[in-house]
Design a protein around this motif. Structure first.
Motif, short mmCIF file in Angstrom:
data_model
loop_
_atom_site.label_atom_id
_atom_site.label_comp_id
_atom_site.label_asym_id
_atom_site.label_seq_id
_atom_site.Cartn_x
_atom_site.Cartn_y
_atom_site.Cartn_z
N MET A 96 1.55 -11.48 -7.30
CA MET A 96 0.93 -10.26 -7.22
C MET A 96 1.83 -9.09 -7.34
N ARG A 97 2.80 -9.18 -6.07
CA ARG A 97 3.67 -7.85 -6.01
C ARG A 97 4.70 -8.14 -7.00
N THR A 98 5.15 -9.22 -7.43
CA THR A 98 5.91 -9.19 -8.79
C THR A 98 5.42 -8.67 -9.77
N GLU A 99 4.37 -9.19 -10.06
CA GLU A 99 3.62 -8.67 -11.68
C GLU A 99 3.52 -6.89 -11.14
N LEU A 100 3.04 -6.59 -10.09
CA LEU A 100 2.91 -4.97 -10.08
C LEU A 100 4.08 -4.45 -10.12
N ALA A 101 5.43 -4.92 -9.59
CA ALA A 101 6.47 -4.32 -9.68
C ALA A 101 6.86 -4.32 -11.08
N ALA A 131 4.93 -4.24 -13.70
CA ALA A 131 4.15 -3.28 -14.41
C ALA A 131 4.52 -1.64 -14.03
N ARG A 132 4.80 -1.41 -12.84
CA ARG A 132 5.40 -0.28 -12.61
C ARG A 132 6.60 0.16 -13.26
N GLU A 133 7.65 -0.92 -13.35
CA GLU A 133 8.79 -0.64 -13.84
C GLU A 133 8.62 -0.03 -15.40
N ALA A 134 7.86 -1.14 -16.11
CA ALA A 134 7.77 -0.92 -17.46
C ALA A 134 7.09 0.39 -17.77
N GLU A 135 6.15 0.92 -16.80
CA GLU A 135 5.49 2.17 -16.84
C GLU A 135 6.51 3.22 -16.77
N GLN A 136 7.35 3.01 -15.69
CA GLN A 136 8.16 4.25 -15.63
C GLN A 136 9.30 4.39 -16.76
N ALA A 186 0.94 -1.31 -0.05
CA ALA A 186 -0.16 -0.04 0.04
C ALA A 186 0.73 1.10 0.09
N SER A 187 2.15 1.32 0.56
CA SER A 187 2.81 2.38 0.69
C SER A 187 3.63 2.47 -0.47
N GLY A 188 3.66 1.61 -1.60
CA GLY A 188 4.32 1.44 -2.90
C GLY A 188 5.87 0.92 -2.71
N ASN A 189 5.93 0.13 -1.75
CA ASN A 189 7.35 -0.57 -1.66
C ASN A 189 6.99 -1.89 -2.27
N LEU A 190 7.28 -2.31 -3.47
CA LEU A 190 7.16 -3.61 -4.01
C LEU A 190 8.28 -4.41 -4.12
N ASP A 191 9.30 -4.23 -3.33
CA ASP A 191 10.87 -4.70 -3.30
C ASP A 191 10.86 -5.76 -2.23
#
Length: 369
Positions: free
Chosen positions: A142-147, A149-154, A116-121
């Motif tokens: 789910m955490r891995t996929e979110l990370a 997706a966020r990396e690809a978006e960045q 929730a705080s944005g820490n996906l590591d």
């Protein structure tokens, strides 16, 4: 868990104390009247004397007390063993519940707070032997996929912003050339109509430059730094890049030693564009370029003959959005030297600004191959 075990131990000790108090309390043993009556009749029939009767009664009483004590000890031992087994089983059950159910849920709670705080590591610990192993593994996937997706978006956003910043800055150089040429045309126009047309071109060029500056500024606010990819370059390329950036033909070149340096050609071109643009804007003089080899570095000095900068402002020139006192009447956003310093650092080099008796100098340092 420790608190629960402490409470369980306390309950066990209290129960044990109650059992011990129950079986070790002073007992008022009741005399078996029937036995005493039989003993008395026997004694009367056999003409026993009083002393012998008393001894027999004492012996009977002792046998009764020993039998009762034996029964009490057996009952006490059984109750203590039963209480110990019960408390041990309860403690084992609590430990198992803590390990197999409560602890995984606490880990899930901490994991959810991290996500929730944005820490996906931070990965979620997975115990496949646990009943919740597959459940927790799904959340970690789910955490891995979110990370990802966020990396690809960045990466996509950074690429777009970098492209916008590069294009906006590259547009400024030809626009500055168009503006300078139009000013020359206006100054040498043979008719009022030609002069008016040339001045219109100058005004529109200023408008485009202002729009490009705004676009570059807004992009750089979001993209803190542009990617730098150093490669081997010849020192002769420096002369070519400076000549390309010198649209006012104000640069006077000195000798540049032949050598190989680490630099990104695109970013280095932007560095020269920024430095020469500042000299045009603030000094309005000729610009001397000299180079030398010092301690495994190629040092390039770009020196104008303007008034320079106040000493207390020199350390601030490469700060983001900083503009000196002499820039109040000039257009700009305070990003030129900031970007140049960032690019030079990314190319394993450096940038310094200082005053000289004959003007202001920007020193660029390049690492030799």
């Amino acid at each position: 868990m420790k608190r629960r075990l402490s409470i369980l131990v306390a309950v066990y000790l209290v129960c044990l104390a109650c059992v011990l108090a129950l079986f070790h309390a002073p007992a008022h043993t009741a005399v078996d009247l029937a036995s005493l009556n039989d003993a008395a009749m026997t004694a009367k029939d056999e003409n026993w004397d009083a002393k012998r009767l008393a001894a027999e009664l004492d012996h009977a009483y002792e046998r009764m007390a020993a039998q009762k004590q034996s029964r009490n000890m057996e009952l006490e031992t059984g109750l203590i063993a039963l209480l110990t087994v019960f408390c041990g089983a309860l403690a084992a059950a609590l430990v198992r519940i803590e390990r197999r159910m409560i602890r995984p849920f606490r880990q899930m709670e901490s994991f959810a707070q991290q996500v929730a705080s944005g820490n996906l590591d931070v990965p979620l610990a997975i115990d496949k032997a646990n009943s919740f192993g597959a459940f927790t593994e799904s959340f970690d996937l789910m955490r891995t996929e979110l990370a990802r997706a966020r990396e690809a978006e960045q990466r996509a956003n950074a690429s777009k912003k970098e492209l916008i910043a590069s294009l906006s800055h590259d547009i400024k150089t030809p626009m500055a050339s168009i503006r300078a040429t139009s000013e020359l045309m206006a100054a040498t126009a043979r008719s009022d109509k030609q002069r008016s047309q040339a001045e219109t071109i100058v005004a529109k060029a200023d408008q485009v430059i202002c729009l490009v500056d705004n676009l570059f500024d807004s992009t750089m606010r979001e993209l803190q730094e542009l990617a730098v990819h150093p490669q081997e370059l010849s020192s002769r390329d420096i002369v070519a890049m400076l000549s390309k950036a010198d649209y006012e033909k104000a640069v006077v070149f000195g000798d540049v030693p032949d050598c190989l340096i680490y630099a990104d050609p695109n970013r280095l071109q932007q560095v020269f564009d920024n430095i020469l643009a500042n000299s045009y804007k603030y000094a309005e003089t000729d610009i001397a370029v000299s180079a030398s080899l010092e301690d495994d570095m190629l040092v390039v000095d770009i020196n104008d003959h303007g008034a320079g900068v106040e000493a207390n402002e020199l350390p601030l020139l490469t700060n983001k959005f900083y503009r000196g006192k002499n820039a109040k009447e000039k257009k700009g956003f305070g990003l030129g030297l900031y970007n140049a310093a960032s690019f030079m650092e990314g190319m394993e080099g450096g940038l310094e600004c200082f005053n000289k008796p004959d003007g202001f100098t920007v020193r660029l340092m390049f690492t030799l191959v």
